[in-house]
Scaffold this motif. Structure first.
Motif, PDB file in Angstrom:
ATOM      1  N   ASN A  14       0.862  -1.183   0.000  1.00 14.99           N
ATOM      2  CA  ASN A  14       0.000   0.000   0.000  1.00 14.99           C
ATOM      3  C   ASN A  14       0.895   1.229   0.000  1.00 14.99           C
ATOM      4  OD1 ASN A  14      -2.705  -1.215   0.325  1.00 14.99           O
ATOM      5  ND2 ASN A  14      -1.914  -1.876   2.320  1.00 14.99           N
ATOM      6  N   ILE A  15       0.721   2.102  -0.973  1.00 10.75           N
ATOM      7  CA  ILE A  15       1.561   3.300  -1.065  1.00 10.75           C
ATOM      8  C   ILE A  15       0.783   4.502  -0.535  1.00 10.75           C
ATOM      9  CG2 ILE A  15       2.804   4.862  -2.596  1.00 10.75           C
ATOM     10  CD1 ILE A  15       3.241   2.577  -4.511  1.00 10.75           C
ATOM     11  N   ILE A  16       1.426   5.249   0.354  1.00 16.41           N
ATOM     12  CA  ILE A  16       0.922   6.553   0.781  1.00 16.41           C
ATOM     13  C   ILE A  16       1.983   7.569   0.379  1.00 16.41           C
ATOM     14  CG2 ILE A  16       0.220   8.002   2.720  1.00 16.41           C
ATOM     15  CD1 ILE A  16      -0.690   5.541   4.186  1.00 16.41           C
ATOM     16  N   ALA A  17       1.612   8.484  -0.500  1.00 16.76           N
ATOM     17  CA  ALA A  17       2.593   9.404  -1.089  1.00 16.76           C
ATOM     18  C   ALA A  17       2.167  10.848  -0.879  1.00 16.76           C
ATOM     19  CB  ALA A  17       2.752   9.117  -2.574  1.00 16.76           C
ATOM     20  N   HIS A  18       3.132  11.689  -0.590  1.00 14.47           N
ATOM     21  CA  HIS A  18       2.863  13.114  -0.355  1.00 14.47           C
ATOM     22  C   HIS A  18       3.458  13.950  -1.475  1.00 14.47           C
ATOM     23  CE1 HIS A  18       4.055  17.088   1.537  1.00 14.47           C
ATOM     24  NE2 HIS A  18       2.747  17.093   1.647  1.00 14.47           N
ATOM     25  N   SER A  19       2.700  14.958  -1.925  1.00 12.05           N
ATOM     26  CA  SER A  19       3.167  15.944  -2.894  1.00 12.05           C
ATOM     27  C   SER A  19       3.653  15.261  -4.181  1.00 12.05           C
ATOM     28  CB  SER A  19       4.271  16.799  -2.250  1.00 12.05           C
ATOM     29  OG  SER A  19       4.565  17.922  -3.035  1.00 12.05           O
ATOM     30  N   LYS A  20       4.859  15.599  -4.656  1.00 10.75           N
ATOM     31  CA  LYS A  20       5.374  15.015  -5.889  1.00 10.75           C
ATOM     32  C   LYS A  20       5.538  13.507  -5.778  1.00 10.75           C
ATOM     33  CE  LYS A  20       9.446  15.145  -8.919  1.00 10.75           C
ATOM     34  NZ  LYS A  20       9.994  13.835  -8.540  1.00 10.75           N
ATOM     35  N   GLY A  21       5.662  12.998  -4.559  1.00  9.50           N
ATOM     36  CA  GLY A  21       5.765  11.559  -4.375  1.00  9.50           C
ATOM     37  C   GLY A  21       4.582  10.819  -4.977  1.00  9.50           C
ATOM     38  N   GLY A  22       3.412  11.473  -4.996  1.00 11.06           N
ATOM     39  CA  GLY A  22       2.251  10.856  -5.617  1.00 11.06           C
ATOM     40  C   GLY A  22       2.424  10.682  -7.114  1.00 11.06           C
ATOM     41  N   LEU A  23       3.081  11.637  -7.778  1.00 14.01           N
ATOM     42  CA  LEU A  23       3.348  11.528  -9.211  1.00 14.01           C
ATOM     43  C   LEU A  23       4.405  10.462  -9.478  1.00 14.01           C
ATOM     44  CD1 LEU A  23       3.474  15.353 -10.087  1.00 14.01           C
ATOM     45  CD2 LEU A  23       1.494  13.812 -10.105  1.00 14.01           C
ATOM     46  N   ASP A  24       5.435  10.421  -8.636  1.00 14.57           N
ATOM     47  CA  ASP A  24       6.463   9.384  -8.765  1.00 14.57           C
ATOM     48  C   ASP A  24       5.838   7.993  -8.644  1.00 14.57           C
ATOM     49  OD1 ASP A  24       8.227  11.509  -8.827  1.00 14.57           O
ATOM     50  OD2 ASP A  24       8.830  11.301  -6.730  1.00 14.57           O
ATOM     51  N   ALA A  25       4.931   7.843  -7.672  1.00 12.46           N
ATOM     52  CA  ALA A  25       4.299   6.544  -7.441  1.00 12.46           C
ATOM     53  C   ALA A  25       3.372   6.172  -8.597  1.00 12.46           C
ATOM     54  CB  ALA A  25       3.528   6.574  -6.125  1.00 12.46           C
ATOM     55  N   ARG A  26       2.620   7.141  -9.108  1.00 13.94           N
ATOM     56  CA  ARG A  26       1.736   6.855 -10.246  1.00 13.94           C
ATOM     57  C   ARG A  26       2.539   6.397 -11.457  1.00 13.94           C
ATOM     58  NH1 ARG A  26      -1.614  11.890 -11.679  1.00 13.94           N
ATOM     59  NH2 ARG A  26      -2.029  10.540 -13.484  1.00 13.94           N
ATOM     60  N   TYR A  27       3.691   7.010 -11.674  1.00 12.66           N
ATOM     61  CA  TYR A  27       4.540   6.626 -12.792  1.00 12.66           C
ATOM     62  C   TYR A  27       5.036   5.190 -12.624  1.00 12.66           C
ATOM     63  CZ  TYR A  27       8.319   6.845 -16.238  1.00 12.66           C
ATOM     64  OH  TYR A  27       9.142   6.600 -17.318  1.00 12.66           O
ATOM     65  N   ALA A  28       5.439   4.845 -11.404  1.00  9.28           N
ATOM     66  CA  ALA A  28       5.921   3.483 -11.151  1.00  9.28           C
ATOM     67  C   ALA A  28       4.809   2.461 -11.359  1.00  9.28           C
ATOM     68  CB  ALA A  28       6.471   3.385  -9.726  1.00  9.28           C
ATOM     69  N   VAL A  29       3.601   2.796 -10.917  1.00  9.29           N
ATOM     70  CA  VAL A  29       2.478   1.862 -11.034  1.00  9.29           C
ATOM     71  C   VAL A  29       2.053   1.690 -12.481  1.00  9.29           C
ATOM     72  CG1 VAL A  29       0.050   1.496 -10.437  1.00  9.29           C
ATOM     73  CG2 VAL A  29       1.649   2.315  -8.699  1.00  9.29           C
ATOM     74  N   SER A  30       1.909   2.786 -13.204  1.00  8.92           N
ATOM     75  CA  SER A  30       1.346   2.733 -14.557  1.00  8.92           C
ATOM     76  C   SER A  30       2.391   2.462 -15.630  1.00  8.92           C
ATOM     77  CB  SER A  30       0.630   4.054 -14.874  1.00  8.92           C
ATOM     78  OG  SER A  30      -0.407   4.299 -13.953  1.00  8.92           O
ATOM     79  N   THR A  31       3.450   3.242 -15.640  1.00 10.83           N
ATOM     80  CA  THR A  31       4.436   3.162 -16.729  1.00 10.83           C
ATOM     81  C   THR A  31       5.455   2.053 -16.518  1.00 10.83           C
ATOM     82  OG1 THR A  31       4.189   5.556 -17.031  1.00 10.83           O
ATOM     83  CG2 THR A  31       6.105   4.507 -18.061  1.00 10.83           C
ATOM     84  N   LEU A  32       5.830   1.800 -15.271  1.00 13.27           N
ATOM     85  CA  LEU A  32       6.868   0.802 -14.989  1.00 13.27           C
ATOM     86  C   LEU A  32       6.296  -0.559 -14.611  1.00 13.27           C
ATOM     87  CD1 LEU A  32       9.419   3.011 -13.010  1.00 13.27           C
ATOM     88  CD2 LEU A  32       9.308   2.551 -15.467  1.00 13.27           C
ATOM     89  N   GLY A  33       4.985  -0.733 -14.742  1.00 10.82           N
ATOM     90  CA  GLY A  33       4.376  -2.048 -14.574  1.00 10.82           C
ATOM     91  C   GLY A  33       4.258  -2.547 -13.152  1.00 10.82           C
ATOM     92  N   MET A  34       4.181  -1.649 -12.184  1.00 11.62           N
ATOM     93  CA  MET A  34       4.067  -2.069 -10.791  1.00 11.62           C
ATOM     94  C   MET A  34       2.620  -2.298 -10.349  1.00 11.62           C
ATOM     95  SD  MET A  34       7.032  -2.483  -9.365  1.00 11.62           S
ATOM     96  CE  MET A  34       7.391  -3.314 -10.920  1.00 11.62           C
ATOM     97  N   GLY A  35       1.668  -2.153 -11.260  1.00 19.48           N
ATOM     98  CA  GLY A  35       0.265  -2.345 -10.929  1.00 19.48           C
ATOM     99  C   GLY A  35      -0.048  -3.657 -10.226  1.00 19.48           C
ATOM    100  N   PRO A  36       0.476  -4.792 -10.697  1.00 16.74           N
ATOM    101  CA  PRO A  36       0.174  -6.070 -10.035  1.00 16.74           C
ATOM    102  C   PRO A  36       0.723  -6.178  -8.616  1.00 16.74           C
ATOM    103  CG  PRO A  36       0.965  -6.422 -12.273  1.00 16.74           C
ATOM    104  CD  PRO A  36       1.210  -4.985 -11.954  1.00 16.74           C
ATOM    105  N   TYR A  37       1.642  -5.282  -8.249  1.00 22.09           N
ATOM    106  CA  TYR A  37       2.284  -5.370  -6.941  1.00 22.09           C
ATOM    107  C   TYR A  37       1.863  -4.240  -5.991  1.00 22.09           C
ATOM    108  CZ  TYR A  37       5.136  -8.087 -10.126  1.00 22.09           C
ATOM    109  OH  TYR A  37       5.550  -8.965 -11.098  1.00 22.09           O
ATOM    110  N   VAL A  38       0.879  -3.444  -6.410  1.00 24.20           N
ATOM    111  CA  VAL A  38       0.389  -2.338  -5.594  1.00 24.20           C
ATOM    112  C   VAL A  38      -1.107  -2.527  -5.352  1.00 24.20           C
ATOM    113  CG1 VAL A  38       0.022   0.157  -5.442  1.00 24.20           C
ATOM    114  CG2 VAL A  38       2.141  -0.729  -6.422  1.00 24.20           C
ATOM    115  N   ALA A  39      -1.495  -2.613  -4.079  1.00 18.05           N
ATOM    116  CA  ALA A  39      -2.913  -2.785  -3.740  1.00 18.05           C
ATOM    117  C   ALA A  39      -3.651  -1.465  -3.754  1.00 18.05           C
ATOM    118  CB  ALA A  39      -3.036  -3.444  -2.365  1.00 18.05           C
ATOM    119  N   SER A  40      -3.016  -0.412  -3.230  1.00 18.31           N
ATOM    120  CA  SER A  40      -3.672   0.895  -3.161  1.00 18.31           C
ATOM    121  C   SER A  40      -2.628   1.998  -3.241  1.00 18.31           C
ATOM    122  CB  SER A  40      -4.467   1.029  -1.860  1.00 18.31           C
ATOM    123  OG  SER A  40      -3.598   1.059  -0.741  1.00 18.31           O
TER     124      SER A  40
END
Length: 458
Positions: A269-295
């Motif tokens: 479960n990722i909790i991200a603040h400020s730009k960290g939210g954009l970094d996390a979205r990039y990892a989930v969507s573009t870098l294929g981390m979707g299967p390994y992220v619940a929320s």
């Protein structure tokens, strides 16, 4: 009953402690027989010790309480107690001084003028020590006394009446802070072993721009400790302070695999603040981390950019790159391997954000939610005064850096604020100042967020 007895004891002991010359020499002078006089003078020693210990107890000893609020809180409340009893002693002393110098009053005839003057000097010294040392205790232990309030206390200390009003206001803040800590301690006692934050998957906290996950200064303040106390398993993103979204996304990707290997958990479960939210979205969507992220929970993240950055980007190119180079060299010394202030800040522009949102869609199966906060006026956070004033006419309510509308992504869960005029800033939402604000408990806010994730099965 014990509390009342303690109050009664202090009400009698404080005037005695402030008037030691009278009460000690009076024991011998009022005795009629020689044996009684000798006994009276012997009794002066334990009486003096008793009164002096009472006085020292008021000066240095922390207040006792039934809940575990901590030594700092008890020392702070002890300082408030010392101030109040010093003021009480001053009121009582006015009556004593008025009576001791009246010839018609027996006490004035019993003692010489020198004893009365000595008593007066010692009483005033005792009152000063009680109030002054109590002030020092709350000055250095209270967290609700901001820097500005401390400056006001220092500047008004020598102004009669004004200093008393400021001191009473500070004592009120101290009591509110202690009451808040007491309620927190009682709540923790009720929750012991409850595991309300023991989520199915571990938590990955991802910081924003300009900071790193340092060992001795936690970006998230007191939040991780409170979450761990309630059963959460915490990890940190460890991405760079001034890295681009793509560069930091790679850091988060590697971190997710490390956590999975260490814990055996399928997801995080990722909790991200400020730009960290954009970094996390990039990892989930573009870098294929979707299967390994619940929320993915984003806090005050500029999903739609910041309009004031659009204006900042219009600064002369040479000047902007000079400033960016200064930041890059500085943060390279703090551990950044590839700082890029120029690109990282340009990614906050509204046009760049719109392009990012098109290229980074949400991944099915990942629960996206967002929260934000807002300041209520420019003086809520002095460091964010200028960006707040720039954003307010352009985008409306904001936290000093990110507007409420820009922070909305996925399921928007609400805006945090408080009952006072201050509001909650971009830094307050991560407990940057380690302060408690009336109407908003930052650690309890994250406990509720994580407890909600647990209830949802994450």
């Amino acid at each position: 009953m014990r509390h009342f007895a303690g109050k009664l004891y202090l009400a009698l002991a404080v005037p005695c402690a402030l008037n030691l010359p009278f009460f000690l020499t009076g024991l011998g002078r009022t005795a009629e027989s020689a044996g009684a006089k000798e006994l009276a003078w012997i009794l002066q020693i334990p009486a003096a010790i008793f009164l002096i210990l009472t006085y020292l107890w008021l000066l240095v000893w922390p207040v006792r309480d039934r809940v575990r609020t901590g030594l700092r809180a008890r020392m702070m409340l002890g300082g408030r107690r010392s101030i109040y009893w010093g003021l009480y002693g001053a009121v009582v002393q006015i009556w004593i001084i008025w009576r001791m110098f009246q010839p018609s009053f027996g006490i004035a005839l019993m003692y010489g003028r020198a004893v009365r003057l000595l008593d007066l000097v010692l009483a005033l010294l005792g009152i000063f020590l009680l109030v002054w040392l109590g002030t020092l205790r709350i000055f250095f232990t209270s967290r609700r006394l901001s820097i500005a309030r401390r400056v006001v206390m220092l500047l008004t200390w020598w102004i009669p009446v004004v200093n008393l009003l400021v001191l009473l206001y500070a004592c009120r803040l101290v009591y509110e802070e202690y009451d808040f800590l007491r309620e927190k301690a009682e709540l923790r006692a009720l929750r012991v072993d409850s595991g309300m934050c023991a989520t199915k998957y571990p938590l990955l906290l991802v910081h924003g721009i300009g900071f790193r996950d340092l060992r001795y200064f936690n970006y998230w303040g007191r939040i991780p400790r409170e979450l761990k106390r309630n059963g959460a398993v915490i990890y940190y993103g460890n991405q760079e302070a001034l890295g681009t979204i793509a560069y930091n996304g790679e850091d988060i990707r590697r971190r997710i695999f490390e956590i999975r290997k260490e814990t055996g958990a399928e997801k995080v479960n990722i909790i991200a603040h400020s730009k960290g939210g954009l970094d996390a979205r990039y990892a989930v969507s573009t870098l294929g981390m979707g299967p390994y992220v619940a929320s993915l929970t984003t806090m005050n993240t500029p999903h739609r950019g910041c309009r004031f950055v659009d204006y900042a980007c219009r600064l002369p190119e040479g000047f902007y790159r000079f400033v960016a180079d200064c930041f890059d060299r500085t943060f390279a010394r703090f551990g950044d391997k590839s700082p890029d202030f120029y690109t990282a800040t340009h990614q906050f522009a509204t046009e760049a954000s719109a392009r990012f949102n098109q290229e980074t869609p949400d991944v099915p199966g990942v629960y996206y939610q967002s929260y934000t906060s807002k300041m209520k006026n420019p003086f809520s956070h002095l460091l964010l005064m200028i960006p707040y004033c720039l954003i307010r006419p352009l985008e409306g309510e904001n936290d000093g850096l990110v507007s409420v509308e820009s922070a909305k992504w996925g399921e928007f869960r609400g805006v945090f604020s408080n009952k006072r005029l201050r509001g909650i800033s971009h830094g307050d939402i991560i407990d940057l100042k380690r302060q408690d604000y009336k109407g908003f408990d930052v650690t309890e806010t994250y406990v509720r967020i994580v407890a909600d994730l647990k209830e949802r099965g994450f």
